[in-house]
Structure formats: C-alpha cells, structure tokens
Design a protein around this motif. Structure first.
Motif, mmCIF file in Angstrom:
data_model
loop_
_atom_site.group_PDB
_atom_site.id
_atom_site.type_symbol
_atom_site.label_atom_id
_atom_site.label_comp_id
_atom_site.label_asym_id
_atom_site.label_seq_id
_atom_site.Cartn_x
_atom_site.Cartn_y
_atom_site.Cartn_z
ATOM 1 N N GLN A 8 0.852 -1.182 0.000
ATOM 2 C CA GLN A 8 0.000 0.000 0.000
ATOM 3 C C GLN A 8 0.893 1.238 0.000
ATOM 4 O O GLN A 8 1.772 1.384 0.851
ATOM 5 C CB GLN A 8 -0.916 0.021 1.225
ATOM 6 C CG GLN A 8 -1.840 1.228 1.269
ATOM 7 C CD GLN A 8 -2.616 1.308 2.574
ATOM 8 O OE1 GLN A 8 -2.229 0.710 3.574
ATOM 9 N NE2 GLN A 8 -3.721 2.037 2.553
ATOM 10 N N ILE A 9 0.672 2.126 -0.971
ATOM 11 C CA ILE A 9 1.420 3.373 -1.024
ATOM 12 C C ILE A 9 0.755 4.366 -0.077
ATOM 13 O O ILE A 9 -0.420 4.705 -0.247
ATOM 14 C CB ILE A 9 1.470 3.940 -2.455
ATOM 15 C CG1 ILE A 9 2.068 2.890 -3.406
ATOM 16 C CG2 ILE A 9 2.284 5.227 -2.497
ATOM 17 C CD1 ILE A 9 3.462 2.419 -3.031
ATOM 18 N N VAL A 10 1.502 4.839 0.912
ATOM 19 C CA VAL A 10 0.888 5.614 1.994
ATOM 20 C C VAL A 10 0.427 6.996 1.543
ATOM 21 O O VAL A 10 -0.500 7.564 2.123
ATOM 22 C CB VAL A 10 1.857 5.744 3.188
ATOM 23 C CG1 VAL A 10 2.160 4.387 3.782
ATOM 24 C CG2 VAL A 10 3.150 6.437 2.768
ATOM 25 N N THR A 11 1.044 7.567 0.488
ATOM 26 C CA THR A 11 0.728 8.940 0.101
ATOM 27 C C THR A 11 -0.545 9.058 -0.721
ATOM 28 O O THR A 11 -1.257 10.045 -0.615
ATOM 29 C CB THR A 11 1.899 9.546 -0.692
ATOM 30 O OG1 THR A 11 2.263 8.645 -1.751
ATOM 31 C CG2 THR A 11 3.095 9.767 0.221
ATOM 32 N N ASP A 12 -0.842 8.060 -1.546
ATOM 33 C CA ASP A 12 -2.028 8.186 -2.406
ATOM 34 C C ASP A 12 -2.896 6.931 -2.426
ATOM 35 O O ASP A 12 -3.792 6.797 -3.256
ATOM 36 C CB ASP A 12 -1.631 8.543 -3.836
ATOM 37 C CG ASP A 12 -0.601 7.584 -4.425
ATOM 38 O OD1 ASP A 12 -0.405 6.492 -3.835
ATOM 39 O OD2 ASP A 12 0.002 7.919 -5.457
ATOM 40 N N ASN A 13 -2.612 5.973 -1.519
ATOM 41 C CA ASN A 13 -3.444 4.776 -1.345
ATOM 42 C C ASN A 13 -3.512 3.900 -2.589
ATOM 43 O O ASN A 13 -4.512 3.224 -2.828
ATOM 44 C CB ASN A 13 -4.865 5.157 -0.896
ATOM 45 C CG ASN A 13 -5.573 3.983 -0.229
ATOM 46 O OD1 ASN A 13 -4.960 3.190 0.481
ATOM 47 N ND2 ASN A 13 -6.865 3.864 -0.456
ATOM 48 N N ASP A 17 2.338 -4.562 3.263
ATOM 49 C CA ASP A 17 3.538 -3.784 3.551
ATOM 50 C C ASP A 17 3.259 -2.359 3.086
ATOM 51 O O ASP A 17 2.918 -2.139 1.922
ATOM 52 C CB ASP A 17 4.744 -4.377 2.820
ATOM 53 C CG ASP A 17 6.049 -3.691 3.192
ATOM 54 O OD1 ASP A 17 6.047 -2.893 4.143
ATOM 55 O OD2 ASP A 17 7.065 -3.947 2.522
ATOM 56 N N ARG A 18 3.358 -1.374 3.975
ATOM 57 C CA ARG A 18 3.100 0.014 3.621
ATOM 58 C C ARG A 18 4.421 0.706 3.332
ATOM 59 O O ARG A 18 5.392 0.590 4.086
ATOM 60 C CB ARG A 18 2.347 0.732 4.749
ATOM 61 C CG ARG A 18 1.021 0.080 5.076
ATOM 62 C CD ARG A 18 0.315 0.731 6.248
ATOM 63 N NE ARG A 18 -0.314 1.982 5.869
ATOM 64 C CZ ARG A 18 0.030 3.170 6.350
ATOM 65 N NH1 ARG A 18 1.018 3.260 7.232
ATOM 66 N NH2 ARG A 18 -0.601 4.268 5.969
ATOM 67 N N LEU A 20 9.101 2.018 -3.394
ATOM 68 C CA LEU A 20 8.665 1.001 -4.355
ATOM 69 C C LEU A 20 9.475 1.107 -5.640
ATOM 70 O O LEU A 20 9.930 0.100 -6.191
ATOM 71 C CB LEU A 20 7.177 1.174 -4.648
ATOM 72 C CG LEU A 20 6.546 0.100 -5.530
ATOM 73 C CD1 LEU A 20 6.362 -1.197 -4.758
ATOM 74 C CD2 LEU A 20 5.187 0.569 -6.071
ATOM 75 N N ASN A 21 9.676 2.337 -6.108
ATOM 76 C CA ASN A 21 10.436 2.541 -7.335
ATOM 77 C C ASN A 21 11.877 2.056 -7.180
ATOM 78 O O ASN A 21 12.442 1.433 -8.086
ATOM 79 C CB ASN A 21 10.440 4.022 -7.712
ATOM 80 C CG ASN A 21 9.055 4.547 -8.030
ATOM 81 O OD1 ASN A 21 8.107 3.769 -8.189
ATOM 82 N ND2 ASN A 21 8.927 5.863 -8.121
#
Length: 232
Positions: free
Chosen positions: A172-177, A208-209, A215-216
């Motif tokens: 899960q990307i914390v900045t934009d979900n 995993d957040r 991620l990149n």
C-alpha cells in the motif's frame, strides 16, 4: 494429492505465472473489467511435455473442436464422473488430431487423453453442465471450481494459496493509497478495488506500507510502467 485425482503432466505442482491461476487475477481478460479466470493454465514452460494425462477418471462427454460460438476454447475434451464433476481440457491443440479419446469412452486416472502442441493446457472443473457453465467463464459465482485445490484435496473449497511456493504480499502506497501485489521479485498495480479486496479480504495477504519512491527503488520500472500497470 487426493487419491482419485492426479496431475496432467509429470512433476506435480510447480506454480504459475500471473494470469494462469484460477480465480481473480490482475489481468482484465475481456477489456470490460473481467479479472476472473475459470480454470488453471498449465504452461509449457513450467509444465513441459506433450502427453496430457487424465486428472480424474470419467466418461468422455465431448471430444473435438469447440462448438460453434466457443471457438476460443480450441480443442476440447470433457469427462464427467459419477459424482457429477465435469473436467474440461481445452486450448491444448491446434487440431482434433491432438485428441486421443472419443465420446462415450471411459478414461482412467493417468490415461493419455491428448497431446499438447500449444503454449498451455487450460483445465477447468465444474459441477454444472460444461457448455452452460461457459456463461460464467469470467464470473466468480461458484460455477467453476479450483482445479489445483481439487487435485490436491479432492474438494472444491478454495485454499488461500497463490503463486505456488512463492509468498505473495500486498503493498500500500501511503501517500495516495495505491495498491500493488508482489511476489518479492515482481510487482503489479491493482487497477480495481474488486481485485484489491480479493487479495486483501479473501486471500488475506499481508500488507507492507511504503512510499512510492521506496517502491520505485526496489522494483524499478516495473513499479511505474504505465503500459503494464495503468493507474486509472
């Protein structure tokens, strides 16, 4: 493996490439938001060999090229057992010469029912009349059963096991979900909430957040390629 079920190719279960598995996948199979896959594709890369063994005993109820209107199924062999299970072998040959059995014939577990000369064998199992069941090919409505689970356990109950021996998890990307699914070496963007919820609530994958830049850095272009992982 259940006593009266077996594998179509030698070597047992070897996992799959994303999209070959039964159930929800990350691939839109029709372009209309249909991510459900009604069977399991035994790809020739993971499952080499040409002879296709019957995964279960039964009587052949169909053997030939797919009926009119169902040409995408290619070569088809269908057996039915005494408990009402239809086992559908399809997409394995380029002509009917790839079929080794005929309608009315009784086949035994392990008997060669055909030869594969395509990229994969699609194996489907249902308790609904097999041709009528095609109307649910892209629907997770209980018509089609998990072939791997049945071969291993002799039941149609879904077991939350994915990618063979490879552990999968959600990111899960914390900045934009945004949500991704990964096997540790590859990552795929989850385009719709329906697919995300399947992995999250049904398969109960761990989460995993992280930030997008993490991620990149970990997955490179696989995390940002707009053609493979459209963010819309």
């Amino acid at each position: 493996m259940a006593n009266d079920w077996g594998w179509p190719f030698s070597g047992g279960y070897k996992g799959y490439e994303e999209g070959q598995q039964f159930g929800m996948t990350t691939y839109d199979r029709t372009g209309n938001g249909d991510y459900f896959h009604d069977g399991f594709d035994f790809g020739s890369a993971r499952y080499p060999g040409s002879n296709i063994a019957a995964v279960h005993a039964g009587t052949v109820v169909y053997a030939g090229w797919a009926p009119a209107g169902y040409g995408a199924l290619g070569t088809v062999v269908v057996t039915k057992d005494s408990n009402g299970y239809y086992v559908v072998y399809q997409e394995f040959g380029t002509s009917t010469s790839n079929i080794n059995v005929s309608v009315g014939q009784s086949v035994t577990l392990g008997q060669v029912i055909g030869t594969r000369n395509t990229s994969h064998l699609h194996l489907g199992i249902t308790k609904k009349e097999w041709l009528s069941a095609q109307s649910s090919a892209f629907k997770d409505d209980g018509t089609w059963l998990d072939p791997i689970n049945i071969i291993q356990n002799g039941t149609g109950t879904v077991v939350p096991e994915v990618k063979g021996e490879i552990d999968m998890y959600l990111i899960q990307i914390v900045t934009d979900n945004k949500w991704y699914v990964s096997n540790g070496t590859d990552v795929r963007y989850l385009k719709t909430p329906r697919v995300r919820d399947y992995y999250l609530n049904t398969l109960k994958l761990p989460v995993d957040r992280m930030y997008q830049i993490e991620l990149n850095n970990e997955f490179g272009s696989a995390a940002t390629d707009p053609n493979r992982y459209p963010n819309n």
